[in-house]
Design an enzyme around this catalytic site. Structure first.
Site, PDB file in Angstrom:
ATOM      1  N   SER A 131      -6.630  -8.740   7.023  1.00 54.84           N
ATOM      2  CA  SER A 131      -6.179  -8.649   8.273  1.00 54.84           C
ATOM      3  C   SER A 131      -5.787 -10.151   8.581  1.00 54.84           C
ATOM      4  O   SER A 131      -5.816 -10.734   9.719  1.00 54.84           O
ATOM      5  CB  SER A 131      -7.199  -8.373   9.426  1.00 54.84           C
ATOM      6  OG  SER A 131      -7.641  -7.300   9.553  1.00 54.84           O
ATOM      7  N   HIS A 160      -8.621  -3.635  -6.032  1.00 54.87           N
ATOM      8  CA  HIS A 160      -8.507  -3.380  -4.788  1.00 54.87           C
ATOM      9  C   HIS A 160      -9.447  -2.618  -4.138  1.00 54.87           C
ATOM     10  O   HIS A 160      -9.754  -1.467  -4.614  1.00 54.87           O
ATOM     11  CB  HIS A 160      -7.232  -2.817  -4.366  1.00 54.87           C
ATOM     12  CG  HIS A 160      -6.826  -3.149  -2.622  1.00 54.87           C
ATOM     13  ND1 HIS A 160      -7.143  -2.207  -1.881  1.00 54.87           N
ATOM     14  CD2 HIS A 160      -6.112  -4.276  -2.252  1.00 54.87           C
ATOM     15  CE1 HIS A 160      -6.799  -2.952  -0.778  1.00 54.87           C
ATOM     16  NE2 HIS A 160      -6.229  -4.177  -0.980  1.00 54.87           N
ATOM     17  N   GLU A 202     -11.597 -10.266  -0.575  1.00 51.39           N
ATOM     18  CA  GLU A 202     -11.151  -9.217   0.478  1.00 51.39           C
ATOM     19  C   GLU A 202     -12.313  -8.785   0.742  1.00 51.39           C
ATOM     20  O   GLU A 202     -12.574  -7.464   0.288  1.00 51.39           O
ATOM     21  CB  GLU A 202      -9.863  -8.434  -0.075  1.00 51.39           C
ATOM     22  CG  GLU A 202      -8.793  -9.180  -0.536  1.00 51.39           C
ATOM     23  CD  GLU A 202      -7.663  -8.227  -0.500  1.00 51.39           C
ATOM     24  OE1 GLU A 202      -6.762  -8.612   0.358  1.00 51.39           O
ATOM     25  OE2 GLU A 202      -7.544  -7.042  -1.054  1.00 51.39           O
ATOM     26  N   LYS A 205       0.894  -1.236  -0.046  1.00 52.43           N
ATOM     27  CA  LYS A 205       0.012  -0.016   0.078  1.00 52.43           C
ATOM     28  C   LYS A 205       0.809   1.219   0.019  1.00 52.43           C
ATOM     29  O   LYS A 205       1.850   1.259  -0.864  1.00 52.43           O
ATOM     30  CB  LYS A 205      -1.008  -0.036   1.090  1.00 52.43           C
ATOM     31  CG  LYS A 205      -1.735  -1.452   1.310  1.00 52.43           C
ATOM     32  CD  LYS A 205      -2.700  -1.582   2.281  1.00 52.43           C
ATOM     33  CE  LYS A 205      -3.655  -2.661   1.961  1.00 52.43           C
ATOM     34  NZ  LYS A 205      -4.978  -2.788   2.928  1.00 52.43           N
TER      35      LYS A 205
HETATM   36  P1  PGA Z   1      -4.719  -5.870   5.627  1.00 54.20           P
HETATM   37  O1  PGA Z   1      -4.576  -5.638   3.778  1.00 54.20           O
HETATM   38  O2  PGA Z   1      -3.919  -7.397   5.523  1.00 54.20           O
HETATM   39  O3  PGA Z   1      -4.070  -4.772   6.053  1.00 54.20           O
HETATM   40  O4  PGA Z   1      -6.138  -6.156   5.958  1.00 54.20           O
HETATM   41  C1  PGA Z   1      -5.132  -6.741   3.153  1.00 54.20           C
HETATM   42  C2  PGA Z   1      -5.192  -5.766   1.800  1.00 54.20           C
HETATM   43  O5  PGA Z   1      -5.923  -5.086   1.610  1.00 54.20           O
HETATM   44  O6  PGA Z   1      -4.848  -6.349   0.578  1.00 54.20           O
END
Ligand code: PGA
Length: 251
Positions: A197, A92, A161, A10
């Site tokens: 997460s 995403h 996701e 990110k």
């Molecule tokens: P996260 O993000 O593991 O911080 O929840 C996952 C993602 O957005 O691919």
């Protein structure tokens, strides 16, 4: 099939720390002779000419559907070509919900990169209010996120996701993951990752769920030591005993 592990940086890591991360991770894969496909999606400013094992793949978090042109603030495929990048994340939830990409725009991008033969990790998932409305609504919402998407594309990896699980520290339950993955796999025969997460603790349980072919990890992957643990767990998946014993829930 070997489990796939992907890290989405990110808006994190500088050029310098990205290089350190990649070198450290690559050395680990070589040392442990890990052959699973491992993807890392750094920020575009940290793209570089890394010397990596074949199974450690750098991808782009985003790219405009152009080679080059006048699209202020965006990058085009010339910027990916410079570093031999042929993998991209599309759809995403942060691009959909924070940056306002509509399904039409997502599909346009998908088709552009499909025509160029890119490996596409295509993300989809429902927000909390849709989940709360029930399974039928959730599946309906998910199918809409496949509008305009050629699901027979050979270079496609899917990533479920759920929006409510991303960056919240609250992963979906094993039952939730099992249900959605089963429904999707029934219709679409593509590798299917779970994301939201995912942490070191809990990873093995998720990878053991039928129809889970790997994970896409944000927050918990940014510390290289943790990500290496995840890669290790994925490489040792044989369904026997716990690979890493977790003492604290937060690990
Ligand atoms: P996260 O993000 O593991 O911080 O929840 C996952 C993602 O957005 O691919």
């Amino acid at each position: 099939m070997k489990k796939i592990i992907a890290s989405n940086f990110k808006t994190n890591h500088s050029r310098e720390t990205t290089r350190e991360f990649m070198e450290d991770l690559n050395q680990y894969l070589v040392q442990k002779e890990i052959k699973n496909d491992v993807y890392v999606f750094p920020s575009a400013t940290a793209f570089d000419k890394f010397d990596l094992s074949e199974n450690l793949i750098v991808g782009a978090q985003n790219c405009y559907h152009t080679k080059s042109g006048s699209f202020t603030g965006e990058i085009g495929t010339i910027h990916l070509d410079e570093f031999g990048i042929k993998t991209i994340l599309i759809g995403h939830s942060e691009r959909r919900h924070i940056l306002g990409e509509s399904q039409k725009e997502v599909a346009l991008k998908y088709n552009y990169f499909k025509a160029l033969g890119y490996k596409i990790i295509y993300c989809f998932g429902e927000p909390l209010e849709v989940k709360q409305a029930g399974l039928t609504e959730t599946l309906g919402y998910i199918w809409e996120q496949f509008d305009g998407i050629d699901l027979s594309y050979e270079n496609l990896i899917l990533a479920y996701e759920p929006v409510w699980a991303i960056g919240t520290g609250v992963s979906a339950t094993i039952e939730d993951i099992a249900t959605i993955h089963r429904k999707i796999k029934k219709k679409i025969d593509k590798p299917l990752l779970y994301g939201g997460s995912v942490k070191v603790c809990g990873l093995q349980d998720i990878l053991e769920v039928p129809n889970v072919d790997g994970v896409l990890v944000g927050t918990a992957s940014w510390a290289v030591e943790d990500f290496k643990k995840m890669v290790y767990i994925a490489s040792k998946m044989d369904g026997s005993s716990k690979i890493i014993q977790c003492e604290k829930e937060s690990n």
